[in-house]
Write a protein that holds these residues in place. Sequence first.
Motif, PDB file in Angstrom:
ATOM      1  N   CYS A  37       0.182   5.172  -9.631  1.00 19.19           N
ATOM      2  CA  CYS A  37       0.206   4.032 -10.559  1.00 19.19           C
ATOM      3  C   CYS A  37      -0.393   2.779  -9.932  1.00 19.19           C
ATOM      4  O   CYS A  37      -1.048   1.994 -10.607  1.00 19.19           O
ATOM      5  CB  CYS A  37       1.651   3.682 -10.910  1.00 19.19           C
ATOM      6  SG  CYS A  37       2.295   4.550 -12.283  1.00 19.19           S
ATOM      7  N   ARG A  38      -0.088   2.546  -8.673  1.00 16.87           N
ATOM      8  CA  ARG A  38      -0.400   1.265  -8.058  1.00 16.87           C
ATOM      9  C   ARG A  38      -1.715   1.254  -7.298  1.00 16.87           C
ATOM     10  O   ARG A  38      -2.276   0.192  -7.078  1.00 16.87           O
ATOM     11  CB  ARG A  38       0.715   0.848  -7.068  1.00 16.87           C
ATOM     12  CG  ARG A  38       2.084   0.802  -7.677  1.00 16.87           C
ATOM     13  CD  ARG A  38       2.196  -0.145  -8.842  1.00 16.87           C
ATOM     14  NE  ARG A  38       1.981  -1.529  -8.448  1.00 16.87           N
ATOM     15  CZ  ARG A  38       1.837  -2.525  -9.322  1.00 16.87           C
ATOM     16  NH1 ARG A  38       1.882  -2.276 -10.612  1.00 16.87           N
ATOM     17  NH2 ARG A  38       1.643  -3.740  -8.901  1.00 16.87           N
ATOM     18  N   THR A  39      -2.173   2.415  -6.849  1.00 16.46           N
ATOM     19  CA  THR A  39      -3.291   2.437  -5.913  1.00 16.46           C
ATOM     20  C   THR A  39      -4.609   2.073  -6.590  1.00 16.46           C
ATOM     21  O   THR A  39      -4.810   2.335  -7.779  1.00 16.46           O
ATOM     22  CB  THR A  39      -3.426   3.808  -5.244  1.00 16.46           C
ATOM     23  OG1 THR A  39      -4.443   3.709  -4.246  1.00 16.46           O
ATOM     24  CG2 THR A  39      -3.815   4.884  -6.242  1.00 16.46           C
ATOM     25  N   ARG A  40      -5.479   1.463  -5.817  1.00 18.49           N
ATOM     26  CA  ARG A  40      -6.846   1.261  -6.289  1.00 18.49           C
ATOM     27  C   ARG A  40      -7.794   2.110  -5.463  1.00 18.49           C
ATOM     28  O   ARG A  40      -8.989   1.893  -5.425  1.00 18.49           O
ATOM     29  CB  ARG A  40      -7.221  -0.215  -6.162  1.00 18.49           C
ATOM     30  CG  ARG A  40      -6.492  -1.045  -7.210  1.00 18.49           C
ATOM     31  CD  ARG A  40      -7.105  -2.426  -7.349  1.00 18.49           C
ATOM     32  NE  ARG A  40      -6.154  -3.297  -8.021  1.00 18.49           N
ATOM     33  CZ  ARG A  40      -5.757  -4.466  -7.533  1.00 18.49           C
ATOM     34  NH1 ARG A  40      -6.261  -4.914  -6.413  1.00 18.49           N
ATOM     35  NH2 ARG A  40      -4.888  -5.197  -8.189  1.00 18.49           N
ATOM     36  N   CYS A  41      -7.224   3.107  -4.772  1.00 13.67           N
ATOM     37  CA  CYS A  41      -7.981   4.021  -3.908  1.00 13.67           C
ATOM     38  C   CYS A  41      -9.026   4.750  -4.747  1.00 13.67           C
ATOM     39  O   CYS A  41      -8.756   5.198  -5.861  1.00 13.67           O
ATOM     40  CB  CYS A  41      -6.988   5.012  -3.308  1.00 13.67           C
ATOM     41  SG  CYS A  41      -7.729   6.414  -2.506  1.00 13.67           S
ATOM     42  N   ARG A  42     -10.236   4.889  -4.206  1.00 16.20           N
ATOM     43  CA  ARG A  42     -11.283   5.502  -5.026  1.00 16.20           C
ATOM     44  C   ARG A  42     -11.120   7.014  -5.122  1.00 16.20           C
ATOM     45  O   ARG A  42     -11.791   7.678  -5.905  1.00 16.20           O
ATOM     46  CB  ARG A  42     -12.666   5.126  -4.502  1.00 16.20           C
ATOM     47  CG  ARG A  42     -12.951   5.537  -3.085  1.00 16.20           C
ATOM     48  CD  ARG A  42     -13.980   4.599  -2.490  1.00 16.20           C
ATOM     49  NE  ARG A  42     -14.388   5.041  -1.157  1.00 16.20           N
ATOM     50  CZ  ARG A  42     -15.497   5.716  -0.936  1.00 16.20           C
ATOM     51  NH1 ARG A  42     -16.292   6.031  -1.935  1.00 16.20           N
ATOM     52  NH2 ARG A  42     -15.815   6.070   0.288  1.00 16.20           N
ATOM     53  N   TRP A  43     -10.230   7.592  -4.325  1.00 17.41           N
ATOM     54  CA  TRP A  43     -10.008   9.034  -4.408  1.00 17.41           C
ATOM     55  C   TRP A  43      -8.919   9.370  -5.423  1.00 17.41           C
ATOM     56  O   TRP A  43      -8.551  10.532  -5.557  1.00 17.41           O
ATOM     57  CB  TRP A  43      -9.613   9.582  -3.041  1.00 17.41           C
ATOM     58  CG  TRP A  43     -10.592   9.264  -1.957  1.00 17.41           C
ATOM     59  CD1 TRP A  43     -10.404   8.431  -0.891  1.00 17.41           C
ATOM     60  CD2 TRP A  43     -11.933   9.744  -1.845  1.00 17.41           C
ATOM     61  NE1 TRP A  43     -11.542   8.369  -0.127  1.00 17.41           N
ATOM     62  CE2 TRP A  43     -12.502   9.159  -0.675  1.00 17.41           C
ATOM     63  CE3 TRP A  43     -12.722  10.609  -2.619  1.00 17.41           C
ATOM     64  CZ2 TRP A  43     -13.805   9.400  -0.277  1.00 17.41           C
ATOM     65  CZ3 TRP A  43     -14.025  10.854  -2.204  1.00 17.41           C
ATOM     66  CH2 TRP A  43     -14.558  10.261  -1.052  1.00 17.41           C
ATOM     67  N   LYS A  44      -8.383   8.337  -6.097  1.00 18.00           N
ATOM     68  CA  LYS A  44      -7.265   8.545  -7.006  1.00 18.00           C
ATOM     69  C   LYS A  44      -7.528   9.678  -8.004  1.00 18.00           C
ATOM     70  O   LYS A  44      -6.714  10.580  -8.163  1.00 18.00           O
ATOM     71  CB  LYS A  44      -6.976   7.238  -7.742  1.00 18.00           C
ATOM     72  CG  LYS A  44      -5.824   7.309  -8.724  1.00 18.00           C
ATOM     73  CD  LYS A  44      -5.580   5.957  -9.363  1.00 18.00           C
ATOM     74  CE  LYS A  44      -4.770   6.103 -10.623  1.00 18.00           C
ATOM     75  NZ  LYS A  44      -4.434   4.819 -11.227  1.00 18.00           N
ATOM     76  N   GLY A  45      -8.707   9.632  -8.660  1.00 21.20           N
ATOM     77  CA  GLY A  45      -9.026  10.630  -9.679  1.00 21.20           C
ATOM     78  C   GLY A  45      -9.030  12.029  -9.096  1.00 21.20           C
ATOM     79  O   GLY A  45      -8.529  12.990  -9.695  1.00 21.20           O
ATOM     80  N   LEU A  46      -9.593  12.136  -7.889  1.00 20.09           N
ATOM     81  CA  LEU A  46      -9.682  13.419  -7.201  1.00 20.09           C
ATOM     82  C   LEU A  46      -8.288  13.965  -6.904  1.00 20.09           C
ATOM     83  O   LEU A  46      -8.013  15.156  -7.102  1.00 20.09           O
ATOM     84  CB  LEU A  46     -10.448  13.205  -5.889  1.00 20.09           C
ATOM     85  CG  LEU A  46     -11.264  14.383  -5.381  1.00 20.09           C
ATOM     86  CD1 LEU A  46     -12.377  14.706  -6.358  1.00 20.09           C
ATOM     87  CD2 LEU A  46     -11.822  14.056  -4.010  1.00 20.09           C
ATOM     88  N   ILE A  47      -7.412  13.055  -6.452  1.00 23.11           N
ATOM     89  CA  ILE A  47      -6.058  13.484  -6.090  1.00 23.11           C
ATOM     90  C   ILE A  47      -5.287  13.933  -7.333  1.00 23.11           C
ATOM     91  O   ILE A  47      -4.594  14.948  -7.319  1.00 23.11           O
ATOM     92  CB  ILE A  47      -5.325  12.341  -5.347  1.00 23.11           C
ATOM     93  CG1 ILE A  47      -5.985  12.145  -3.984  1.00 23.11           C
ATOM     94  CG2 ILE A  47      -3.841  12.643  -5.190  1.00 23.11           C
ATOM     95  CD1 ILE A  47      -5.642  10.864  -3.282  1.00 23.11           C
ATOM     96  N   ILE A  48      -5.469  13.184  -8.440  1.00 24.00           N
ATOM     97  CA  ILE A  48      -4.817  13.588  -9.693  1.00 24.00           C
ATOM     98  C   ILE A  48      -5.306  14.967 -10.106  1.00 24.00           C
ATOM     99  O   ILE A  48      -4.528  15.834 -10.525  1.00 24.00           O
ATOM    100  CB  ILE A  48      -5.092  12.550 -10.812  1.00 24.00           C
ATOM    101  CG1 ILE A  48      -4.404  11.228 -10.462  1.00 24.00           C
ATOM    102  CG2 ILE A  48      -4.576  13.051 -12.156  1.00 24.00           C
ATOM    103  CD1 ILE A  48      -4.648  10.118 -11.447  1.00 24.00           C
TER     104      ILE A  48
END
Lengths: 225, 359
Positions: A37-48
């Motif tokens: 929810c909070r991260t702005r990490c660019r790998w977020k989509g990949l991790i989801i």
Amino acid sequence: MGFSAADIEALWLTLRLAAIVTLLLLMIGIPTAWWLCRTRCRWKGLIIAIIALPLVLPPTVLGFYLLLAMGPNGPVGQLTEALGIGLLPFTFGGLVFGSIIYSLPFVVQPIQNAMEAIGERPLEVAATLGANPRDTFFNVVLPLAKPGILTATILGFTHTLGEFGVVLMIGGNIPGATRVISVQIYDHVEAMDYAQAHWLAATMVLFSFVVLAILYSRKHLMIWK
Amino acid sequence: MSTLPLDARFKLSYPGFCLDVDMQLPCQGVTALFGHSGAGKTTLLRCIAGLETAATGHLRVNGQIWQDNNTFVPTHRRTLGYVFQEASLLPHLSARENLEFAIKRATQPVTEADRMDTIDLLGIAPLLDRSPGQLSGGERQRVTIARALLSKPGLLLMDEPLASIDQTHKQEILPYLENLKTTLDIPIIYVSHSAEEVARLADTLVAMENGRIVASGPLNDTLTRLDFPIKLGEEVGSVIEATVTERDPQWQLAKATFDGGDLWFRDSGYDVGCQVRVRVFARDISLSLQHHSDTSIVNSLPAVVEEISTEQHPGLALVKLRVGNTPLVARLTHRSAHHLELAPGKPIWAQIKSVAIIQ
């Protein structure tokens, strides 16, 4: 007729597995959902995407790779051996590990949706009232995400109860260690013992139905979008 | 209570918007951030609260650095209260629990007396056991204000607290805010685009436009500046602090005395000694070289012309007058100004056709 001793053993093992897995899933799933929810990490989509993979993969495919990963040459296997736990395939611990991976999206997604629905404002309000981020997490975020966490708990639990493909690939069929209800039913059917299979299968249907009926009749339902 | 001014400098850019402000505010009374929507008022308030982490700049409050090049005190360690525009009670807690949430985390211990006083001040005692969903917009906002006060802030920030409330309930809350102003000894920064709220509440006025501050200073000085006339609502005018000194029961009139003279107005039940704010529109003042007693106008005050400028329409002039120490603005035609030979320093009579008591 009724449950055989082996049936009872399988039932008990399955409940134990589901309870342990659900507990661990919440411990992993709640922080993961909050981080997503909070991260702005660019790998977020990949991790989801990685977390969501078990939703679409055939359980046998997932089980196959989990088996390899937990084996003596796999990364998980090497880690568990280095830790002195030994190898996980065909053990109860292996089942727990496999079930966590398999059910993770069912827990993370409802919690993440519930947390995203809270929005920024309550967090800002808490901060202006002097609550630090940890305080805010426990006293604002968790209570407000409660419906999502409840949904996640029930989905994680029931999903683990009914697991078959992954169990068969990584756990096999060891009485008292890895022979869960679904495998036991499969054995009964293989042996043409339909009556015995009915007992277990009907129990599963009834249990799942009751749980889902309770879940869906709740006012604030939080299944993923 | 520190009297060091609040010192704020901020820069913040979004696509299509740029905030660039540098201001010093007195650390007392109510400062209104006034301007159209999109002027950057809320953004500036959020910068002061530390809610806009992308803003660069410098902020000193009560002698403490809250932000500079090396420091950024997070919001939860800033001793401030914040009232958001829309009612923002924590939805999982009752009104009472919302207050408790603030009390538990307050910067100083909150005594039972503090709690009772605050609950009384905002008249929320009967609402405490309700959940936010069971309160009207106005009630929610009153609980929110009480909650902000109970966190014992050194600075109270209010972002259009009445904007989400309908007109009837606004009239119900404004007296509470006026109470607050006289009871509290902490500075309040109040964002508003409502002329009425500013005229009633503000001591200092900061006018914003397109992310910049265009005028700031004591309310009436700022309102009567001719280089940047601020229209509170439709009209240029001034707001005068006065005291009710006399009531005339025969003619149903009351007299308000201010620094510069007396104004008679329709008596609607103000007690003698009561502080009032009087609003005088520029359009309601006419000028005359002599004092006339043969006119229906009740209020006629000796004044001195200070400055003359042109209104938006080239035929109209704005004339700044000084009555005692109080500035007033009158609007008349350039022809009249020429005819009266108005010039800075010229003594004149200001005839005030109507005044409005706004508080």
